[in-house]
Design a protein around this motif. Sequence first.
Motif, PDB file in Angstrom:
ATOM      1  N   GLY A 293       0.807  -1.212   0.000  1.00 10.83           N
ATOM      2  CA  GLY A 293       0.000   0.000   0.000  1.00 10.83           C
ATOM      3  C   GLY A 293       0.839   1.259   0.000  1.00 10.83           C
ATOM      4  N   ASP A 294       0.389   2.272   0.752  1.00  7.51           N
ATOM      5  CA  ASP A 294       1.068   3.565   0.737  1.00  7.51           C
ATOM      6  C   ASP A 294       2.527   3.472   1.148  1.00  7.51           C
ATOM      7  N   ALA A 295       2.884   2.516   1.977  1.00  3.94           N
ATOM      8  CA  ALA A 295       4.282   2.374   2.397  1.00  3.94           C
ATOM      9  C   ALA A 295       5.192   2.066   1.219  1.00  3.94           C
ATOM     10  N   GLY A 296       4.665   1.395   0.193  1.00  2.15           N
ATOM     11  CA  GLY A 296       5.482   1.004  -0.945  1.00  2.15           C
ATOM     12  C   GLY A 296       5.190   1.749  -2.221  1.00  2.15           C
ATOM     13  N   TYR A 297       3.951   2.226  -2.382  1.00  2.00           N
ATOM     14  CA  TYR A 297       3.587   2.887  -3.645  1.00  2.00           C
ATOM     15  C   TYR A 297       2.448   3.868  -3.407  1.00  2.00           C
ATOM     16  N   GLY A 298       2.588   4.650  -2.340  1.00  2.00           N
ATOM     17  CA  GLY A 298       1.518   5.534  -1.925  1.00  2.00           C
ATOM     18  C   GLY A 298       1.495   6.862  -2.653  1.00  2.00           C
ATOM     19  N   ALA A 299       0.339   7.495  -2.569  1.00  2.00           N
ATOM     20  CA  ALA A 299       0.137   8.862  -3.017  1.00  2.00           C
ATOM     21  C   ALA A 299      -0.841   9.503  -2.042  1.00  2.00           C
ATOM     22  N   THR A 300      -0.582  10.746  -1.654  1.00  2.00           N
ATOM     23  CA  THR A 300      -1.397  11.379  -0.629  1.00  2.00           C
ATOM     24  C   THR A 300      -2.871  11.420  -1.016  1.00  2.00           C
TER      25      THR A 300
END
Length: 401
Positions: A293-300
């Motif tokens: 998820g955001d830890a690896g391929y996140g966007a705000t």
Amino acid sequence: MTHTRGRLGHLHVLVSGASVAGPALALNLARHGARVTVVERAPALRGGGFAVDFRGHVHRTVLTEMGIWEEIHARQTHMGRQRVVDADGSPRVDLPAEMMSGDVEIFRGELARIMYERTQDLVEYVFGDSIAALTETPDGVEVTFERGAPRRFDLVVGADGLHSNTRRLAFGDESRYLRFFAHYVAGFRVPNHLGLDRSGLLYSEPGRCVSLSNYDGDPAWAGALLVFRSEPLAYDRRDTAAQKRILADRFAGMAWEAPHVLKALQDADDLYFDAIAQIHVDRLAEGRVVLLGDAGYGATMGGMGTGAAIVGAYVLAGELALAGGDHRRAFAEYESRITGFAKGCQKISGNAGPFFAPPTERRIRSRDRMYRLLSSRLLAGFFKRLTEKAATDIELRHYPA
């Protein structure tokens, strides 16, 4: 704690983070029989948060396989159209519900609770703690916690968001991976003095935007969303008072409902404030530690991050099951299958800041003309396919549970 027997019955996995990605992975791993421990820094499951949406057949397939598609529908926001307005409140353009809310939309906290309720008897949840150190050994990972006693796990998954502590420990400092997109975003609850009912209004001036929305039908409250263009700012992410001062300064003198919003900000106790940014890592796995998820391929915002996290959790658990728990093989397959999909979703999020806060009056008028055209009946089908393209750009494998 009990668990079902399955392909992963021999595997004990530690998942860091209980927002969305963590419970999603816990649910999928439990379906394959793994033992799962989820550790979360917050003292309890966090409610509220922004509304998140799902769109297209890939999201629906994954949520159906997880057994939560119908329950998401039962708890959806039923959000309607949102409208871009002038300073006097007169409408400029209507934004159709499917553009902002997808096929189905639900509050992040509600989604997390659905998955938590499905797993609480199968999964060990540890609240009020976090990982302090990771030491990989030939047959596992020795984990030191901030509060609890040290423990050994077969695998560790960082599902702890854009500012992941797990990623920092296993992959290095955040500055190596965070890409700033020249905007900041804030959200908090305000009195619903406009009487909005599952509808929203959005007002932009060059480089800044204020949006007011009511998602849940509660006549007393609305959600304020503030976006502004900026150079990188130095601030303490734990210092809410400093963040409020930044917002008060950046939105001073703004028209429309900005003065009412800034007044409500003074007493807000639920402020969310962060840079609009993305995470780009060289790889998703380091030994027995993997990012989700955001830890690896996140966007705000704007990159369908919740959908990407849900799909990623489904694929990661499924590949571990197909590999019989062989993490090297499973992590390689997970990375090869999810990376292109996640990057496609991230590509969309790069437009979030300029959409809400175009840099000039000319860009604001151009945005309004474009979305007036895209939301017309003539282009409605094209626009729906356009918004679903990134969300469906992955070929799912079947992972029998």
